[in-house]
Structure formats: C-alpha cells, structure tokens
Design a protein around this motif. Sequence first.
Motif, mmCIF file in Angstrom:
data_model
loop_
_atom_site.group_PDB
_atom_site.id
_atom_site.type_symbol
_atom_site.label_atom_id
_atom_site.label_comp_id
_atom_site.label_asym_id
_atom_site.label_seq_id
_atom_site.Cartn_x
_atom_site.Cartn_y
_atom_site.Cartn_z
ATOM 1 N N ASP A 1 0.860 -1.184 0.000
ATOM 2 C CA ASP A 1 0.000 0.000 0.000
ATOM 3 C C ASP A 1 0.892 1.228 0.000
ATOM 4 O O ASP A 1 1.490 1.581 1.019
ATOM 5 N N LEU A 2 0.985 1.899 -1.134
ATOM 6 C CA LEU A 2 1.882 3.042 -1.266
ATOM 7 C C LEU A 2 1.219 4.342 -0.842
ATOM 8 O O LEU A 2 1.857 5.386 -0.864
ATOM 9 N N ILE A 3 -0.039 4.267 -0.453
ATOM 10 C CA ILE A 3 -0.698 5.441 0.131
ATOM 11 C C ILE A 3 -0.390 5.518 1.621
ATOM 12 O O ILE A 3 -0.016 6.568 2.140
ATOM 13 N N MET A 4 -0.521 4.377 2.296
ATOM 14 C CA MET A 4 -0.272 4.329 3.738
ATOM 15 C C MET A 4 1.141 3.849 4.064
ATOM 16 O O MET A 4 1.519 3.781 5.227
ATOM 17 N N ASP A 5 1.912 3.474 3.041
ATOM 18 C CA ASP A 5 3.294 3.030 3.213
ATOM 19 C C ASP A 5 3.362 1.800 4.137
ATOM 20 O O ASP A 5 4.022 1.812 5.180
ATOM 21 N N LYS A 6 2.641 0.741 3.726
ATOM 22 C CA LYS A 6 2.687 -0.493 4.503
ATOM 23 C C LYS A 6 2.449 -1.661 3.565
ATOM 24 O O LYS A 6 2.103 -1.481 2.386
ATOM 25 N N ARG A 7 2.650 -2.870 4.091
ATOM 26 C CA ARG A 7 2.448 -4.073 3.292
ATOM 27 C C ARG A 7 1.597 -5.059 4.074
ATOM 28 O O ARG A 7 1.787 -5.245 5.285
ATOM 29 N N VAL A 8 0.645 -5.653 3.404
ATOM 30 C CA VAL A 8 -0.187 -6.705 3.982
ATOM 31 C C VAL A 8 -0.056 -7.936 3.100
ATOM 32 O O VAL A 8 0.201 -7.845 1.900
ATOM 33 N N GLU A 9 -0.244 -9.097 3.712
ATOM 34 C CA GLU A 9 0.034 -10.351 2.993
ATOM 35 C C GLU A 9 -0.951 -11.429 3.431
ATOM 36 O O GLU A 9 -1.416 -11.442 4.574
ATOM 37 N N ARG A 10 -1.268 -12.315 2.501
ATOM 38 C CA ARG A 10 -2.135 -13.455 2.796
ATOM 39 C C ARG A 10 -1.653 -14.649 1.978
ATOM 40 O O ARG A 10 -1.286 -14.506 0.813
ATOM 41 N N THR A 11 -1.666 -15.814 2.631
ATOM 42 C CA THR A 11 -1.280 -17.052 1.956
ATOM 43 C C THR A 11 -2.484 -17.976 1.907
ATOM 44 O O THR A 11 -3.154 -18.198 2.912
ATOM 45 N N ILE A 12 -2.730 -18.537 0.718
ATOM 46 C CA ILE A 12 -3.873 -19.427 0.496
ATOM 47 C C ILE A 12 -3.348 -20.808 0.134
ATOM 48 O O ILE A 12 -2.458 -20.943 -0.718
ATOM 49 N N ASP A 13 -3.884 -21.831 0.779
ATOM 50 C CA ASP A 13 -3.544 -23.217 0.452
ATOM 51 C C ASP A 13 -4.433 -23.651 -0.705
ATOM 52 O O ASP A 13 -5.585 -24.030 -0.519
ATOM 53 N N LEU A 14 -3.887 -23.577 -1.917
ATOM 54 C CA LEU A 14 -4.674 -23.918 -3.097
ATOM 55 C C LEU A 14 -4.963 -25.410 -3.193
ATOM 56 O O LEU A 14 -5.882 -25.820 -3.903
ATOM 57 N N GLY A 15 -4.182 -26.210 -2.478
ATOM 58 C CA GLY A 15 -4.389 -27.653 -2.529
ATOM 59 C C GLY A 15 -5.722 -28.064 -1.934
ATOM 60 O O GLY A 15 -6.229 -29.155 -2.223
ATOM 61 N N ARG A 16 -6.302 -27.212 -1.097
ATOM 62 C CA ARG A 16 -7.590 -27.530 -0.472
ATOM 63 C C ARG A 16 -8.776 -27.009 -1.280
ATOM 64 O O ARG A 16 -9.921 -27.161 -0.872
ATOM 65 N N ILE A 17 -8.491 -26.345 -2.399
ATOM 66 C CA ILE A 17 -9.545 -25.744 -3.216
ATOM 67 C C ILE A 17 -9.643 -26.504 -4.527
ATOM 68 O O ILE A 17 -8.613 -26.814 -5.151
ATOM 69 N N PRO A 18 -10.844 -26.845 -4.988
ATOM 70 C CA PRO A 18 -10.977 -27.518 -6.295
ATOM 71 C C PRO A 18 -10.320 -26.706 -7.397
ATOM 72 O O PRO A 18 -10.275 -25.471 -7.341
ATOM 73 N N ALA A 19 -9.800 -27.397 -8.392
ATOM 74 C CA ALA A 19 -9.033 -26.743 -9.457
ATOM 75 C C ALA A 19 -9.822 -25.635 -10.141
ATOM 76 O O ALA A 19 -9.269 -24.573 -10.469
ATOM 77 N N ASN A 20 -11.121 -25.838 -10.351
ATOM 78 C CA ASN A 20 -11.905 -24.824 -11.061
ATOM 79 C C ASN A 20 -12.285 -23.634 -10.179
ATOM 80 O O ASN A 20 -12.889 -22.682 -10.668
ATOM 81 N N GLY A 21 -11.911 -23.661 -8.897
ATOM 82 C CA GLY A 21 -12.231 -22.555 -8.010
ATOM 83 C C GLY A 21 -11.020 -21.799 -7.524
ATOM 84 O O GLY A 21 -11.168 -20.822 -6.777
ATOM 85 N N ARG A 22 -9.815 -22.229 -7.917
ATOM 86 C CA ARG A 22 -8.599 -21.597 -7.395
ATOM 87 C C ARG A 22 -8.435 -20.172 -7.889
ATOM 88 O O ARG A 22 -8.088 -19.266 -7.118
ATOM 89 N N ALA A 23 -8.664 -19.947 -9.162
ATOM 90 C CA ALA A 23 -8.484 -18.602 -9.709
ATOM 91 C C ALA A 23 -9.446 -17.621 -9.053
ATOM 92 O O ALA A 23 -9.071 -16.492 -8.701
ATOM 93 N N LEU A 24 -10.689 -18.040 -8.859
ATOM 94 C CA LEU A 24 -11.667 -17.155 -8.224
ATOM 95 C C LEU A 24 -11.303 -16.874 -6.774
ATOM 96 O O LEU A 24 -11.444 -15.748 -6.293
#
Length: 353
Positions: A113-136
Amino acid sequence: MRTGLRRRIAGALLLTLGALSSRAEAAPPQPQSASGRAVVELVLEVEPPDRIIGTALERHLRAELGARDIDVAVVPSAAPALPSSGPRPIARITLHVEHQESGAFLATIRVGDLIMDKRVERTIDLGRIPANGRALAVAASTDELLRASWMELTIADAPAPIVTPPPPVLRAIAAPAPPARARPPFVEIGVVGTAVDFFGHRVGFGGATWVGAWCLSRLLVELRFAADFGLPRASLHGSARADTLGPGFGLAFAFLPPDAPFGMRLEANVDAVRVHLVGSASGSATATDGSRWTGLAGATVRGWARTGPIAWTLGVGAVAALHTVAATDDGAAVTAIQGVGGKIDAGISFDIR
C-alpha cells in the motif's frame, strides 16, 4: 560597494532557486496515470501450468478496479517499488504461486500500500480448493486484501497517508449508501362487504367503499360511501325492513407502515345515512313507506395482508346510531336503527403511489 551588493543579490537568487529545486524533488509524483486515473501495479510470479491463476487475477482486477476508475499495470518483479519518473502507483500487488517440496500448493498475495506506506500479505492453500475454483479464490482474496488495507484511511487515529488518497480509493472504502426505500403509498381505494347487527333491532348486509389520502406516514383521511339492505322483521300485521345509504368521513391510523406485508390499523368514521323504511302488510292491514336521515358513528380494528399493491382486509368493530329511526306497527317498533351494534367486514384495498 556595488560589487558587494551584486554578490548579495546573486546569493539570494541562488538560495531561492535551491529551495524551489529541493521542494520539487521532495514532492511525490501524482498517484495517477497519464489518463488521469489512479494506477495499481500487478506483479505475477506464476509459472506454467499455474499461469491461468495469474491471468484470471489480472482480468478480475481490470474489471473490478476499472469500474472504480483505477487502472492496472502489469510490471516485472524486478521493477522498482517507486518509479523514478512517470505516474506513481497507489499500490503494488504481487502474486507468488509455488509448489513446495512438502507437497503444499500455496498462493501468496502481497499488497504494498503506497498510500499508507505499509504491506499486507495473505497465503492461500490452493491444494484444499478444487481446481476450477482456485483462480476465483485468489481474485476474491486479493480484492478483499486491497480494500482492507485502504480501510485504515477511515480510522481516526491512524497514521496520516504519505500521499493524498485519490477519489477512487475514497469511494472504494466509503460506506454503502442505504438502499432507496420505495415511495410510500399516497392514495388508497378500498371496498368491503359488510354485516351490521343492531342487537335485537335490525340486521343488515351491504358494502362500503372509500377513497383516502395518506396525509402523514400512518394517518389516512378518507371519504366513504356505504349502503346496506336490512333483513325484514315480522310484525303483528306484516313485516318491515330498513335500508340505508349515504356518504361519510373517516380517519385511519396504521400501527405499522401502510405498505408492510402484514399490519393492523384503527379506524373511526361518521356517516350521514338516509334510511328507507319499507313496510309489507298482511290481510286487510295497510303499509306505508318512508325515508328519514340519521347519523352513524363507527370504530373498526382492521388487519391486512398484502400481495403487491393489493391488501386483503378484515375488520371488526362497533357502530352507534346518533338518532333513532324505526319502522312501527301500531306504535310498536318492528325494525330500527338505534343504540349500539356490532359490525364485521371483509374486502380489498388498492394503493396508488
């Protein structure tokens, strides 16, 4: 002396130019593209066969942010966080997808975030999501993370932003406008069938209709017209009945908004009634007809159940005669509108907005 004056003037000019130059260097580039729209940079660290996840994220961001007047620019991962020239982005989103040796299939989303000068992060385990739903899943999480970072702008004691947030960002985090409420009904037209019983004196069946206007949100002022047919009552020398008709005025107070699906209201009315007395003689007796005026006051508790603009109504109440009108046989009352009675009605009403 002239030489010293010239040196002082030249020094002042140099100091002024130096101050202007330092201000120009300190002013951050505007957070918008050449077209005047804010820019979000996207870095895709995705390799085949997972490239479709990055492609879907880019398409989603272009659609969602484009609707908010924000452009998306795809940049290489080696690009500097802040460009030395050109438009300054308001955020940089990095998507990193990896298959770990442990078998984990992870997507890491980083929002700088270059407005507030900070970084946020999230990690998703794609292995638990069906292949056709990962992109969404990645696209939805990225949009949520970006807006969550901007929400800090709404916190009163949060640090001040390092650049002024552009209007599209402020609109993205603004509270949604309350849904527009449908315009309340203004005119009501109703018709009911009625049954009235002046206990022991007369029973009548008929109907009433009215046209009313909602002067206040729950107060209805109405003009009425009612009529009914009195059942004949036997006497010593024949029978008699009393029929009524006439206009009236009424008020109604609704305990719930009048356009609610279900509700109840209290009504009061006063009617000017023309009573037609009809006699029937038996044998050698004679009978005469006549008409007289009286007034009726009534009160009704009415419930309704609504289907669209039509309300199905049922009312129960009381009625009182303001002046007694009776048909007599040898001086004895045969049928009469007198005293207090009960009434019940059922029908429909229609609202016009």
